[in-house]
Scaffold this motif. Structure first.
Motif, short mmCIF file in Angstrom:
data_model
loop_
_atom_site.label_atom_id
_atom_site.label_comp_id
_atom_site.label_asym_id
_atom_site.label_seq_id
_atom_site.Cartn_x
_atom_site.Cartn_y
_atom_site.Cartn_z
N UNK A 151 13.80 51.92 -44.72
CA UNK A 151 14.17 52.73 -43.57
C UNK A 151 14.38 51.87 -42.34
N UNK A 152 14.66 50.59 -42.54
CA UNK A 152 14.95 49.71 -41.42
C UNK A 152 16.16 48.83 -41.74
N UNK A 153 16.74 48.30 -40.68
CA UNK A 153 17.87 47.40 -40.80
C UNK A 153 17.40 45.95 -40.72
N UNK A 154 18.26 45.04 -41.12
CA UNK A 154 17.98 43.62 -41.03
C UNK A 154 18.86 42.99 -39.95
N UNK A 155 18.41 41.93 -39.31
CA UNK A 155 17.15 41.20 -39.49
C UNK A 155 15.92 42.05 -39.13
N UNK A 156 14.79 41.66 -39.74
CA UNK A 156 13.55 42.41 -39.57
C UNK A 156 12.39 41.44 -39.41
N UNK A 157 11.52 41.72 -38.44
CA UNK A 157 10.36 40.87 -38.16
C UNK A 157 9.11 41.61 -38.62
N UNK A 158 8.26 40.94 -39.39
CA UNK A 158 7.03 41.57 -39.86
C UNK A 158 5.91 40.54 -39.90
N UNK A 181 5.92 45.87 -38.13
CA UNK A 181 7.21 45.19 -38.03
C UNK A 181 8.15 45.91 -37.10
N UNK A 182 9.28 45.27 -36.84
CA UNK A 182 10.31 45.87 -35.99
C UNK A 182 11.65 45.20 -36.30
N UNK A 183 12.73 45.93 -36.01
CA UNK A 183 14.07 45.37 -36.18
C UNK A 183 14.36 44.38 -35.06
N UNK A 184 15.01 43.29 -35.39
CA UNK A 184 15.31 42.24 -34.40
C UNK A 184 16.72 41.73 -34.63
N UNK A 215 12.85 38.21 -20.47
CA UNK A 215 11.89 39.31 -20.48
C UNK A 215 11.37 39.49 -21.91
N UNK A 216 10.06 39.69 -22.02
CA UNK A 216 9.47 39.94 -23.33
C UNK A 216 9.56 41.43 -23.65
N UNK A 217 9.96 41.74 -24.88
CA UNK A 217 10.00 43.10 -25.37
C UNK A 217 9.01 43.24 -26.51
N UNK A 218 8.11 44.21 -26.42
CA UNK A 218 7.06 44.36 -27.41
C UNK A 218 7.63 44.75 -28.77
N UNK A 219 7.16 44.07 -29.80
CA UNK A 219 7.51 44.40 -31.18
C UNK A 219 6.39 45.22 -31.81
N UNK A 220 5.16 44.70 -31.78
CA UNK A 220 4.02 45.47 -32.27
C UNK A 220 2.72 44.85 -31.77
N UNK A 221 1.66 45.64 -31.80
CA UNK A 221 0.30 45.21 -31.47
C UNK A 221 -0.62 45.75 -32.56
N UNK A 222 -1.43 44.86 -33.15
CA UNK A 222 -2.36 45.25 -34.20
C UNK A 222 -3.75 44.74 -33.84
N UNK A 223 -4.74 45.64 -33.83
CA UNK A 223 -6.12 45.26 -33.53
C UNK A 223 -6.88 44.98 -34.82
N UNK A 224 -8.07 44.40 -34.66
CA UNK A 224 -8.98 44.12 -35.77
C UNK A 224 -8.35 43.17 -36.81
N UNK A 225 -7.75 42.12 -36.31
CA UNK A 225 -7.20 41.07 -37.17
C UNK A 225 -8.10 39.84 -37.02
#
Length: 329
Positions: A151-158, A181-184, A215-225
């Protein structure tokens, strides 16, 4: 009118000397403090012979003064770049400047990965590096011919955290083991693109600058890593039937620890990489079986026609010979 004293003149001279730097500092983009050279790469790259200070490289990697090319835009190439020194910092941030480009317009691949792992300088099937790794992988997948339904396009960052027991599912683009992940869209742009990876207080956050806006654009934030200290940074890339140039322009490491607690650094070197949460696993669907190509269908039809013609010729000859014998007697 009061005559200026020597002290007044000194202060005025000091103000004139400091003012340009104050103005310059306001215009320049701000970055985190404490960049460590032993974990960083900045241009111009000045390798002596085949030696790059603080870094090793292998495979098809090529070092120039302006970029380090992990793979050329050719099929079946692989390259990697690994930092010598283990990272003895709990909280850190890295900025990676890169450029991925090639002659392909619709089909291209495969991509590259940024590693923080226990192992270094080991080749393998995961974007040119080792599978069943221990640590963190930030994967920038450009493979345009999708592996299975997504359900995502490429390129993809994960991102993937591994304790050495899991295999990266390349046939499904790792969607069953990724943290997030997010599309990039970074491929074939004219300017340098950047990714920021920040690890602070067991929170992993990834941002991108893909539009040359500073400018930085947020891709994702994950806690408890949970990531241990003492691991190594690296980058690797690979090409298969599809290809691209994978160029690294910079790698900047920033130490975010304000108060270094050496006992804590040593203690964290013994923890096992772990993430408390993952993205919900997606349904694992088998890829549809490939249909026969036009060439294969043509040769099958040709074989059928030849066999049918041979059978017809044999039958005609057989009946002619039989009739001739009947007339003779």
């Amino acid at each position: 009118m009061t005559k200026p004293t020597r002290e007044h003149c000194s202060l005025a001279l000091l103000a004139l000397l400091v003012a340009p730097f104050v103005v310059l500092g306001e215009d320049m983009p701000r970055e985190p403090d404490y960049m460590k050279r032993e974990h960083s790469l900045v241009r111009p790259f000045q390798g002596v012979g085949v030696i790059l200070p603080h870094w090793d490289f292998l495979g098809n990697t090529m070092v120039t003064s302006n970029y380090i090319r992990l793979t050329p835009d050719l099929q079946s190439k692989s390259g990697a770049l690994w930092n010598y020194s283990p990272v003895m910092t709990r909280n850190w941030e890295v900025h990676v400047g890169f450029k991925v480009h090639g002659k392909g317009t619709e089909l291209f691949g495969d991509g590259f990965a940024i590693w923080y792992t226990k192992e270094r300088m080991q080749t393998g099937p995961v974007f040119g590096s080792k599978d069943h790794f221990s640590g963190l992988a930030i994967i920038l997948d450009t493979y345009s011919n999708h592996n299975g339904p997504h359900n995502h396009q490429h390129p993809y960052l994960s991102a993937m955290v591994n304790n050495g027991s899991w295999s990266y599912d390349h046939d499904r683009d790792g969607t069953h083991t990724q943290l997030a992940g997010c599309e990039v869209r970074f491929r074939n742009v004219e300017y340098e693109t950047l990714v920021s990876i920040r690890y602070e207080n067991d929170i992993l956050s990834v941002s991108t600058d893909l539009e040359n806006r500073n400018e930085w654009k947020n891709c994702f934030v994950v806690a408890n890593v949970e990531l241990p200290t003492g691991y190594h940074f690296g980058m690797s890339a690979t090409t298969g039937d599809l290809s691209d140039n994978h160029d690294i322009h910079s790698f900047k490491f920033y130490d975010l620890d304000l108060n270094v607690n050496h006992d804590e650094i040593i203690r964290r070197s013994n923890i096992i990489p772990n993430a408390k949460t993952f993205e919900p696993p997606r349904e694992h669907k088998e890829d549809p079986k490939p249909g026969m190509s036009n060439a294969k269908i043509f040769f099958i039809l040709l074989f059928v026609v030849v066999v049918a013609a041979a059978v017809a010729i044999f039958a005609i000859s057989y009946f002619k010979d039989r009739n001739a014998r009947k007339r003779f007697y």
